[in-house]
Motif scaffolding. Structure first.
Motif, PDB file in Angstrom:
ATOM      1  N   MET A  31      12.237  46.040  63.103  1.00  0.00           N
ATOM      2  CA  MET A  31      13.367  46.129  63.083  1.00  0.00           C
ATOM      3  C   MET A  31      14.639  45.354  62.797  1.00  0.00           C
ATOM      4  SD  MET A  31      12.940  46.382  66.604  1.00  0.00           S
ATOM      5  CE  MET A  31      14.422  46.215  67.982  1.00  0.00           C
ATOM      6  N   LYS A  32      13.602  46.124  61.229  1.00  0.00           N
ATOM      7  CA  LYS A  32      14.972  45.821  59.801  1.00  0.00           C
ATOM      8  C   LYS A  32      14.924  46.844  59.218  1.00  0.00           C
ATOM      9  CE  LYS A  32      13.349  41.500  60.118  1.00  0.00           C
ATOM     10  NZ  LYS A  32      12.142  40.207  59.303  1.00  0.00           N
ATOM     11  N   PRO A  88      26.775  51.145  76.763  1.00  0.00           N
ATOM     12  CA  PRO A  88      27.666  50.480  75.820  1.00  0.00           C
ATOM     13  C   PRO A  88      27.756  49.337  75.439  1.00  0.00           C
ATOM     14  CG  PRO A  88      29.415  52.405  77.856  1.00  0.00           C
ATOM     15  CD  PRO A  88      27.408  51.893  77.623  1.00  0.00           C
ATOM     16  N   GLY A  89      26.908  48.171  76.450  1.00  0.00           N
ATOM     17  CA  GLY A  89      26.893  47.190  77.049  1.00  0.00           C
ATOM     18  C   GLY A  89      24.708  46.960  75.933  1.00  0.00           C
ATOM     19  N   GLY A  90      25.511  48.017  75.311  1.00  0.00           N
ATOM     20  CA  GLY A  90      23.433  47.901  74.361  1.00  0.00           C
ATOM     21  C   GLY A  90      22.361  47.775  75.197  1.00  0.00           C
ATOM     22  N   MET A  91      22.619  47.988  76.075  1.00  0.00           N
ATOM     23  CA  MET A  91      20.630  48.469  77.093  1.00  0.00           C
ATOM     24  C   MET A  91      20.493  50.008  76.340  1.00  0.00           C
ATOM     25  SD  MET A  91      20.082  46.080  78.439  1.00  0.00           S
ATOM     26  CE  MET A  91      18.618  46.476  79.610  1.00  0.00           C
ATOM     27  N   VAL A 129       6.198  49.120  72.256  1.00  0.00           N
ATOM     28  CA  VAL A 129       5.821  48.521  71.414  1.00  0.00           C
ATOM     29  C   VAL A 129       4.827  47.714  71.341  1.00  0.00           C
ATOM     30  CG1 VAL A 129       7.949  47.417  70.967  1.00  0.00           C
ATOM     31  CG2 VAL A 129       6.408  46.437  72.122  1.00  0.00           C
ATOM     32  N   SER A 130       3.875  47.671  70.783  1.00  0.00           N
ATOM     33  CA  SER A 130       2.115  47.434  70.132  1.00  0.00           C
ATOM     34  C   SER A 130       1.719  46.413  71.218  1.00  0.00           C
ATOM     35  CB  SER A 130       1.853  47.637  69.093  1.00  0.00           C
ATOM     36  OG  SER A 130       2.792  47.151  68.384  1.00  0.00           O
ATOM     37  N   ASN A 131       1.132  46.237  71.958  1.00  0.00           N
ATOM     38  CA  ASN A 131       0.069  45.909  72.718  1.00  0.00           C
ATOM     39  C   ASN A 131       1.553  45.083  74.388  1.00  0.00           C
ATOM     40  OD1 ASN A 131      -0.997  43.947  70.901  1.00  0.00           O
ATOM     41  ND2 ASN A 131       0.322  42.729  69.890  1.00  0.00           N
ATOM     42  N   ASN A 132       1.890  46.020  73.609  1.00  0.00           N
ATOM     43  CA  ASN A 132       2.950  46.161  75.586  1.00  0.00           C
ATOM     44  C   ASN A 132       3.697  44.820  76.049  1.00  0.00           C
ATOM     45  OD1 ASN A 132       2.589  49.233  76.001  1.00  0.00           O
ATOM     46  ND2 ASN A 132      -0.017  48.538  76.281  1.00  0.00           N
ATOM     47  N   ASN A 133       4.113  44.048  75.039  1.00  0.00           N
ATOM     48  CA  ASN A 133       4.875  43.105  75.918  1.00  0.00           C
ATOM     49  C   ASN A 133       6.079  43.161  75.895  1.00  0.00           C
ATOM     50  OD1 ASN A 133       4.834  40.000  76.295  1.00  0.00           O
ATOM     51  ND2 ASN A 133       4.336  39.489  74.832  1.00  0.00           N
ATOM     52  N   MET A 134       6.931  44.268  76.677  1.00  0.00           N
ATOM     53  CA  MET A 134       8.209  43.775  76.440  1.00  0.00           C
ATOM     54  C   MET A 134       8.730  42.788  77.391  1.00  0.00           C
ATOM     55  SD  MET A 134       8.290  46.717  75.353  1.00  0.00           S
ATOM     56  CE  MET A 134       9.784  47.420  76.162  1.00  0.00           C
ATOM     57  N   SER A 135       9.862  42.265  76.799  1.00  0.00           N
ATOM     58  CA  SER A 135      10.840  41.411  77.097  1.00  0.00           C
ATOM     59  C   SER A 135      11.974  41.126  76.826  1.00  0.00           C
ATOM     60  CB  SER A 135      10.795  39.942  76.753  1.00  0.00           C
ATOM     61  OG  SER A 135      10.937  39.550  75.045  1.00  0.00           O
ATOM     62  N   TYR A 136      12.833  41.085  77.876  1.00  0.00           N
ATOM     63  CA  TYR A 136      14.773  41.235  77.676  1.00  0.00           C
ATOM     64  C   TYR A 136      15.031  40.931  76.131  1.00  0.00           C
ATOM     65  CZ  TYR A 136      14.879  41.316  82.759  1.00  0.00           C
ATOM     66  OH  TYR A 136      14.161  41.689  84.097  1.00  0.00           O
ATOM     67  N   GLY A 137      15.552  41.388  75.619  1.00  0.00           N
ATOM     68  CA  GLY A 137      16.075  41.816  74.245  1.00  0.00           C
ATOM     69  C   GLY A 137      14.997  42.523  73.519  1.00  0.00           C
TER      70      GLY A 137
END
Length: 140
Positions: free
Chosen positions: A53-54, A100-103, A110-118
């Motif tokens: 992410m960088k 426009p709001g960033g969504m 992503v690997s491991n399928n652990n999706m959270s907000y953000g």
């Protein structure tokens, strides 16, 4: 605006061209099932903790979508701790698009399928590569 477009173009170029060529290592096969549209491609990135992410990924791959499935292989991956991200580049512009709001406008996973907000988190996406080949499934 031109600076942002140039930066995006450079990151995409870097994404595709800065893959490390290791002559030894394992193979990681990644499958993304149940893609709702066959338009565009799915773009994958293999990251370590320093690049997640960088920066541009260590390795990048693209996959067409066949019968709702995208599949790629990362070859010659050394032992270590990594994470994989992918997104459905439905419009073929080689970058993830956002509201426009960033969504995100495009599906991602992503690997491991652990999706959270953000944005995805390293601690939730990381996995270990040892001496055996891996097969992973990522849901979008």
């Amino acid at each position: 605006m031109k600076t942002l477009a140039l930066l995006a173009a450079l990151l995409v170029s870097s994404f595709l061209l800065h893959a490390q060529d290791n002559t030894e290592g394992v193979t990681i096969t990644v499958t993304v099932p149940n893609i709702t549209s066959s338009e565009g491609e799915v773009i994958f990135g293999l990251y370590d903790e320093n690049t997640f992410m960088k920066a541009a990924p260590i390795k990048g791959e693209k996959s067409t979508i066949v019968d709702g499935v995208a599949k790629i292989t990362f070859s010659n991956v050394p032992e270590g701790v990594f994470a994989i991200t992918c997104f459905h580049d439905i419009n073929g512009n080689n970058r993830m698009d956002f509201e426009p709001g960033g969504m995100p406008k495009e599906d991602y996973g992503v690997s491991n399928n652990n999706m959270s907000y953000g944005p995805p988190l390293w601690g939730e996406a990381k996995f270990e590569v040892n001496s055996e080949n891996l097969e992973l499934e990522i849901r979008m």
